[in-house]
Design a protein around this motif. Structure first.
Motif, PDB file in Angstrom:
ATOM      1  N   THR A   1     -36.228 -17.335 -89.838  1.00  0.00           N
ATOM      2  CA  THR A   1     -35.534 -16.145 -90.299  1.00  0.00           C
ATOM      3  C   THR A   1     -34.482 -16.549 -91.326  1.00  0.00           C
ATOM      4  OG1 THR A   1     -35.884 -15.047 -88.172  1.00  0.00           O
ATOM      5  CG2 THR A   1     -34.144 -14.167 -89.591  1.00  0.00           C
ATOM      6  N   GLY A   2     -34.398 -15.799 -92.424  1.00  0.00           N
ATOM      7  CA  GLY A   2     -33.432 -16.126 -93.460  1.00  0.00           C
ATOM      8  C   GLY A   2     -33.907 -17.273 -94.334  1.00  0.00           C
ATOM      9  N   LYS A   3     -32.976 -17.915 -95.020  1.00  0.00           N
ATOM     10  CA  LYS A   3     -33.313 -18.926 -96.022  1.00  0.00           C
ATOM     11  C   LYS A   3     -32.717 -20.296 -95.725  1.00  0.00           C
ATOM     12  CE  LYS A   3     -30.913 -18.460 -99.905  1.00  0.00           C
ATOM     13  NZ  LYS A   3     -30.401 -17.891-101.155  1.00  0.00           N
ATOM     14  N   ALA A   4     -32.148 -20.480 -94.533  1.00  0.00           N
ATOM     15  CA  ALA A   4     -31.457 -21.741 -94.252  1.00  0.00           C
ATOM     16  C   ALA A   4     -32.371 -22.802 -93.651  1.00  0.00           C
ATOM     17  CB  ALA A   4     -30.281 -21.489 -93.317  1.00  0.00           C
ATOM     18  N   GLY A   5     -33.345 -22.395 -92.822  1.00  0.00           N
ATOM     19  CA  GLY A   5     -34.186 -23.355 -92.126  1.00  0.00           C
ATOM     20  C   GLY A   5     -33.783 -23.498 -90.682  1.00  0.00           C
ATOM     21  N   GLY A   6     -34.098 -24.648 -90.064  1.00  0.00           N
ATOM     22  CA  GLY A   6     -33.763 -24.870 -88.668  1.00  0.00           C
ATOM     23  C   GLY A   6     -34.503 -26.065 -88.108  1.00  0.00           C
ATOM     24  N   GLU A   7     -34.387 -26.273 -86.807  1.00  0.00           N
ATOM     25  CA  GLU A   7     -35.005 -27.423 -86.146  1.00  0.00           C
ATOM     26  C   GLU A   7     -36.359 -27.054 -85.568  1.00  0.00           C
ATOM     27  OE1 GLU A   7     -32.346 -28.999 -83.250  1.00  0.00           O
ATOM     28  OE2 GLU A   7     -31.182 -30.133 -84.737  1.00  0.00           O
ATOM     29  N   ILE A   8     -37.282 -28.025 -85.590  1.00  0.00           N
ATOM     30  CA  ILE A   8     -38.605 -27.843 -85.020  1.00  0.00           C
ATOM     31  C   ILE A   8     -38.965 -29.079 -84.206  1.00  0.00           C
ATOM     32  CG2 ILE A   8     -39.356 -26.385 -86.933  1.00  0.00           C
ATOM     33  CD1 ILE A   8     -40.965 -28.804 -87.977  1.00  0.00           C
ATOM     34  N   GLU A   9     -39.904 -28.917 -83.274  1.00  0.00           N
ATOM     35  CA  GLU A   9     -40.489 -30.037 -82.551  1.00  0.00           C
ATOM     36  C   GLU A   9     -41.893 -30.256 -83.124  1.00  0.00           C
ATOM     37  OE1 GLU A   9     -39.354 -32.072 -80.132  1.00  0.00           O
ATOM     38  OE2 GLU A   9     -37.350 -31.171 -80.272  1.00  0.00           O
ATOM     39  N   ILE A  10     -42.168 -31.456 -83.601  1.00  0.00           N
ATOM     40  CA  ILE A  10     -43.457 -31.727 -84.217  1.00  0.00           C
ATOM     41  C   ILE A  10     -43.903 -33.141 -83.896  1.00  0.00           C
ATOM     42  CG2 ILE A  10     -42.443 -32.506 -86.421  1.00  0.00           C
ATOM     43  CD1 ILE A  10     -44.810 -30.998 -87.793  1.00  0.00           C
ATOM     44  N   GLN A  11     -45.216 -33.328 -83.791  1.00  0.00           N
ATOM     45  CA  GLN A  11     -45.744 -34.640 -83.463  1.00  0.00           C
ATOM     46  C   GLN A  11     -45.482 -35.632 -84.589  1.00  0.00           C
ATOM     47  OE1 GLN A  11     -49.872 -34.453 -82.419  1.00  0.00           O
ATOM     48  NE2 GLN A  11     -49.565 -33.043 -80.709  1.00  0.00           N
ATOM     49  N   VAL A  12     -45.267 -36.883 -84.199  1.00  0.00           N
ATOM     50  CA  VAL A  12     -45.131 -37.928 -85.214  1.00  0.00           C
ATOM     51  C   VAL A  12     -46.471 -38.067 -85.929  1.00  0.00           C
ATOM     52  CG1 VAL A  12     -43.362 -39.139 -83.920  1.00  0.00           C
ATOM     53  CG2 VAL A  12     -45.770 -39.751 -83.584  1.00  0.00           C
ATOM     54  N   GLY A  13     -46.415 -38.483 -87.177  1.00  0.00           N
ATOM     55  CA  GLY A  13     -47.635 -38.629 -87.955  1.00  0.00           C
ATOM     56  C   GLY A  13     -47.384 -38.350 -89.419  1.00  0.00           C
ATOM     57  N   ARG A  14     -48.472 -38.289 -90.175  1.00  0.00           N
ATOM     58  CA  ARG A  14     -48.398 -38.065 -91.621  1.00  0.00           C
ATOM     59  C   ARG A  14     -48.908 -36.659 -91.948  1.00  0.00           C
ATOM     60  NH1 ARG A  14     -51.515 -40.898 -94.833  1.00  0.00           N
ATOM     61  NH2 ARG A  14     -53.156 -41.063 -93.262  1.00  0.00           N
ATOM     62  N   TYR A  15     -48.227 -36.015 -92.916  1.00  0.00           N
ATOM     63  CA  TYR A  15     -48.530 -34.627 -93.239  1.00  0.00           C
ATOM     64  C   TYR A  15     -48.428 -34.375 -94.748  1.00  0.00           C
ATOM     65  CZ  TYR A  15     -47.536 -33.735 -88.262  1.00  0.00           C
ATOM     66  OH  TYR A  15     -47.529 -33.754 -86.900  1.00  0.00           O
ATOM     67  N   ARG A  16     -49.027 -33.254 -95.158  1.00  0.00           N
ATOM     68  CA  ARG A  16     -48.686 -32.584 -96.406  1.00  0.00           C
ATOM     69  C   ARG A  16     -48.084 -31.228 -96.023  1.00  0.00           C
ATOM     70  NH1 ARG A  16     -53.877 -32.656-100.284  1.00  0.00           N
ATOM     71  NH2 ARG A  16     -54.908 -32.111 -98.321  1.00  0.00           N
ATOM     72  N   VAL A  17     -47.054 -30.827 -96.743  1.00  0.00           N
ATOM     73  CA  VAL A  17     -46.280 -29.649 -96.354  1.00  0.00           C
ATOM     74  C   VAL A  17     -46.196 -28.678 -97.524  1.00  0.00           C
ATOM     75  CG1 VAL A  17     -43.994 -28.836 -95.636  1.00  0.00           C
ATOM     76  CG2 VAL A  17     -44.925 -30.969 -94.687  1.00  0.00           C
ATOM     77  N   LEU A  18     -46.330 -27.401 -97.244  1.00  0.00           N
ATOM     78  CA  LEU A  18     -46.035 -26.375 -98.245  1.00  0.00           C
ATOM     79  C   LEU A  18     -45.243 -25.263 -97.576  1.00  0.00           C
ATOM     80  CD1 LEU A  18     -48.017 -23.639 -97.910  1.00  0.00           C
ATOM     81  CD2 LEU A  18     -49.710 -25.189 -98.869  1.00  0.00           C
ATOM     82  N   CYS A  19     -44.475 -24.554 -98.399  1.00  0.00           N
ATOM     83  CA  CYS A  19     -43.648 -23.464 -97.874  1.00  0.00           C
ATOM     84  C   CYS A  19     -43.580 -22.340 -98.889  1.00  0.00           C
ATOM     85  CB  CYS A  19     -42.241 -23.965 -97.530  1.00  0.00           C
ATOM     86  SG  CYS A  19     -41.218 -24.361 -98.975  1.00  0.00           S
ATOM     87  N   TYR A  20     -43.305 -21.139 -98.393  1.00  0.00           N
ATOM     88  CA  TYR A  20     -43.032 -19.980 -99.245  1.00  0.00           C
ATOM     89  C   TYR A  20     -42.397 -18.898 -98.379  1.00  0.00           C
ATOM     90  CZ  TYR A  20     -47.692 -18.757 -97.440  1.00  0.00           C
ATOM     91  OH  TYR A  20     -48.785 -18.536 -96.634  1.00  0.00           O
ATOM     92  N   ASN A  21     -41.846 -17.873 -99.029  1.00  0.00           N
ATOM     93  CA  ASN A  21     -41.212 -16.787 -98.286  1.00  0.00           C
ATOM     94  C   ASN A  21     -42.279 -15.952 -97.570  1.00  0.00           C
ATOM     95  OD1 ASN A  21     -41.643 -16.200-101.189  1.00  0.00           O
ATOM     96  ND2 ASN A  21     -41.117 -14.093-100.625  1.00  0.00           N
ATOM     97  N   ASN A  22     -41.946 -15.519 -96.358  1.00  0.00           N
ATOM     98  CA  ASN A  22     -42.919 -14.801 -95.536  1.00  0.00           C
ATOM     99  C   ASN A  22     -42.679 -13.293 -95.496  1.00  0.00           C
ATOM    100  OD1 ASN A  22     -40.644 -14.577 -93.941  1.00  0.00           O
ATOM    101  ND2 ASN A  22     -41.397 -15.879 -92.277  1.00  0.00           N
ATOM    102  N   ASP A  23     -41.929 -12.751 -96.452  1.00  0.00           N
ATOM    103  CA  ASP A  23     -41.603 -11.325 -96.447  1.00  0.00           C
ATOM    104  C   ASP A  23     -42.341 -10.538 -97.525  1.00  0.00           C
ATOM    105  OD1 ASP A  23     -40.307 -12.460 -98.583  1.00  0.00           O
ATOM    106  OD2 ASP A  23     -38.363 -11.517 -98.208  1.00  0.00           O
TER     107      ASP A  23
END
Length: 341
Positions: free
Chosen positions: A76-98
């Motif tokens: 919610t909002g534009k600041a972000g926050g903490e998540i729990e995620i498995q260790v490993g290698r990733y590619r990440v993308l993001c965009y607004n969800n509204d």
């Protein structure tokens, strides 16, 4: 009887020994299961300081097979926050969800994750126009008409590796890409910083010095040969050519202006971009004016912020004595106009 009791006691001790070893073995197996880390996702808005989305979504696409499942996290909002995620290698993308007008497909994979818009009508911005037929630009009659997207902000992070020691990744502000030296960011405190920027283009236009503008009752516009979609992983545009409709605003005196969002122009597209202005007049007549704005779009210094200028346009004076020809609602008069800068 004592021998029988000794035998029973021996059996019980053997069973307890088996259970003890089984318990130890179970703990060893659990130790080898994939484990998670707490990662903080932060958004740095230096490339879009005026952005104010209601929320952001982040997609983690694993590079280590099925051990680390794909994850979508919404903030919610534009600041972000903490998540729990498995260790490993990733590619990440993001965009607004509204967003409301942008549809999504191919979300199962980083490379196919695509935003697009639904099919629409050229006169969608002026319901009740009384017109059943909307002529399209010459040589663009075969193009689908699709609505314009919402504004979107986002970015990607590559070579993301989450370990017990920290997190490393490749992500940098778009405004600083010329100075980027190719070194990954490394955060021992388990923080990943993403730098969203504008993913869609803003086009504005103005038609100056319009004569007889006071006789126009309503108007709208369209632009041909634009891209229909965008792949968020590499920001590559779809190759199909589509026509997009948009609103036109008259000041009632001499100027017509407007603005709209678009995925933009695909550089491999060789078709001309035609801006069509559709105008209804007080006597019931309808005209559409065609302007070739290809050069202005291709030569724009900022491809994400394109401003089109058309200087000089003369509308016809309406039939006022009631004895002239009154066209039907489906009769459009076409006028080809040269742009004077």
């Amino acid at each position: 009887r004592q021998a029988m009791r000794r035998k029973e006691l021996y059996i019980i001790m053997c069973m307890l020994t088996v259970f003890a070893f089984s318990s130890c073995e179970h703990k060893d197996l659990c130790y080898h299961h994939p484990h998670t880390k707490t990662v903080r996702v932060e958004f740095d808005w230096r490339d879009a300081p005026d952005a104010n989305p209601d929320g952001m979504c982040v997609f983690f696409y694993p590079l280590d097979g099925e051990d680390a499942p794909q994850r979508r996290i919404d903030f919610t909002g534009k600041a972000g926050g903490e998540i729990e995620i498995q260790v490993g290698r990733y590619r990440v993308l993001c965009y607004n969800n509204d967003t409301e007008s942008v549809l999504l497909r191919g979300m199962d994979a980083f490379d196919t994750h695509e935003g697009y818009t639904r099919e629409g009508n050229i006169f969608e911005s002026i319901y009740g126009s009384g017109a059943n037929y909307a002529p399209q630009a010459k040589d663009a009659e075969d193009e689908r008409v699709v609505i314009t997207p919402d504004m979107m902000w986002g970015c990607t992070a590559l070579d993301v590796e989450i370990t017990d020691a920290g997190i490393s990744y490749l992500c940098f502000p778009e405004s600083e890409k010329e100075d980027w030296i190719g070194k990954p960011a490394l955060h021992t405190e388990q923080v990943i910083t993403l730098y969203p920027h504008e993913l869609v283009c803003t086009y504005t236009y103005e038609i100056r010095n319009v004569q007889n503008l006071k006789y126009a009752t309503q108007m709208c516009g369209s632009l041909s040969s634009m891209a229909p979609s965008e792949f968020f992983g590499d920001e590559e545009l779809g190759t199909e050519c589509v026509t997009i409709p948009f609103e036109s605003v008259s000041d009632g005196v001499s100027n017509i202006t407007g603005g709209f969002y678009t995925f933009g122009h695909h550089e491999k597209n060789t078709r001309h971009h035609k801006l069509l202005l559709y105008v209804w007049f007080v006597d019931g007549s309808k005209y559409y004016y065609t302007f070739d704005v290809t050069d202005q779009i291709h030569a724009a210094p900022d491809k994400r912020h394109v401003h089109i200028i058309i200087d000089g346009l003369e509308f016809p004076q309406p039939i006022t004595n009631g004895n002239g020809f009154q066209p039907s609602v489906d009769d459009w008069q076409v006028v080809e106009e040269d742009i004077v800068m």
